[in-house]
Design a protein around this motif. Structure first.
Motif, short mmCIF file in Angstrom:
data_model
loop_
_atom_site.label_atom_id
_atom_site.label_comp_id
_atom_site.label_asym_id
_atom_site.label_seq_id
_atom_site.Cartn_x
_atom_site.Cartn_y
_atom_site.Cartn_z
N UNK A 62 0.83 -1.19 0.00
CA UNK A 62 0.00 0.00 0.00
C UNK A 62 0.87 1.24 0.00
N UNK A 63 0.46 2.23 -0.77
CA UNK A 63 1.13 3.53 -0.78
C UNK A 63 0.35 4.43 0.16
N UNK A 64 1.03 4.94 1.20
CA UNK A 64 0.41 5.81 2.19
C UNK A 64 1.10 7.17 2.12
N UNK A 65 0.31 8.25 2.05
CA UNK A 65 0.86 9.60 1.96
C UNK A 65 0.48 10.38 3.21
N UNK A 66 1.48 11.05 3.80
CA UNK A 66 1.24 11.91 4.95
C UNK A 66 2.34 12.97 5.02
N UNK A 67 1.94 14.21 5.15
CA UNK A 67 2.86 15.34 5.31
C UNK A 67 3.93 15.39 4.22
N UNK A 68 3.53 15.10 2.98
CA UNK A 68 4.46 15.18 1.86
C UNK A 68 5.42 14.02 1.74
N UNK A 69 5.21 12.99 2.54
CA UNK A 69 6.06 11.81 2.51
C UNK A 69 5.23 10.62 2.04
N UNK A 70 5.79 9.83 1.13
CA UNK A 70 5.12 8.63 0.64
C UNK A 70 5.82 7.41 1.25
N UNK A 71 5.02 6.55 1.87
CA UNK A 71 5.51 5.31 2.47
C UNK A 71 4.96 4.14 1.66
N UNK A 72 5.80 3.22 1.28
CA UNK A 72 5.35 1.98 0.66
C UNK A 72 5.39 0.92 1.77
N UNK A 73 4.20 0.39 2.07
CA UNK A 73 4.05 -0.51 3.22
C UNK A 73 3.57 -1.88 2.76
N UNK A 74 4.31 -2.91 3.14
CA UNK A 74 3.90 -4.29 2.89
C UNK A 74 2.91 -4.66 3.98
N UNK A 75 1.65 -4.86 3.59
CA UNK A 75 0.59 -5.19 4.54
C UNK A 75 0.14 -6.64 4.40
N UNK A 76 0.99 -7.49 3.87
CA UNK A 76 0.66 -8.90 3.70
C UNK A 76 0.29 -9.51 5.05
N UNK A 77 1.07 -9.21 6.08
CA UNK A 77 0.79 -9.67 7.44
C UNK A 77 0.23 -8.49 8.22
N UNK A 78 -1.07 -8.49 8.48
CA UNK A 78 -1.72 -7.36 9.17
C UNK A 78 -1.15 -7.14 10.58
N UNK A 79 -0.60 -8.18 11.19
CA UNK A 79 -0.04 -8.05 12.54
C UNK A 79 1.34 -7.40 12.53
N UNK A 80 2.03 -7.45 11.39
CA UNK A 80 3.37 -6.87 11.30
C UNK A 80 3.55 -6.21 9.94
N UNK A 81 3.10 -4.98 9.84
CA UNK A 81 3.28 -4.22 8.60
C UNK A 81 4.77 -3.86 8.48
N UNK A 82 5.24 -3.80 7.23
CA UNK A 82 6.67 -3.52 7.00
C UNK A 82 6.79 -2.32 6.07
N UNK A 83 7.50 -1.28 6.52
CA UNK A 83 7.78 -0.14 5.65
C UNK A 83 8.93 -0.55 4.74
N UNK A 84 8.64 -0.60 3.44
CA UNK A 84 9.60 -1.08 2.46
C UNK A 84 10.52 0.04 1.99
#
Length: 80
Positions: free
Chosen positions: A48-70
């Motif tokens: 998932x691509x998440x945007x906040x305060x001008x920063x884009x985070x690519x997050x692996x949400x395959x495991x909902x218990x342990x999201x990983x910022x890629x």
């Protein structure tokens, strides 16, 4: 939440130098309050691509218990 060494390196380059634990907490808070832009499924992974305060985070949400910022990059760097 986990961040990869690559994401930590990019945060230090593109945002500001920060220790690993602080970077993890910072990313967690930013992602929690950010706006998910889109999600793709590829090779059994949910990213998932998440945007906040001008920063884009690519997050692996395959495991909902342990999201990983890629990786992390600035919105100004993004080209469609």
């Amino acid at each position: 939440m986990t961040i990869t060494p690559h994401a930590h390196k990019r945060m230090n380059e593109r945002i500001t130098p920060m220790g690993f634990n602080f970077a993890r907490k910072f990313a967690k808070d930013e992602i929690k309050t950010g706006t998910p832009s889109f999600t793709i499924y590829k090779d059994g992974k949910r990213k998932t691509k998440v945007i906040n305060n001008g920063i884009i985070y690519i997050v692996d949400e395959t495991n909902k218990c342990n999201k990983i910022v890629v990786t992390v990059y600035l919105e100004s760097e993004y080209q469609e």
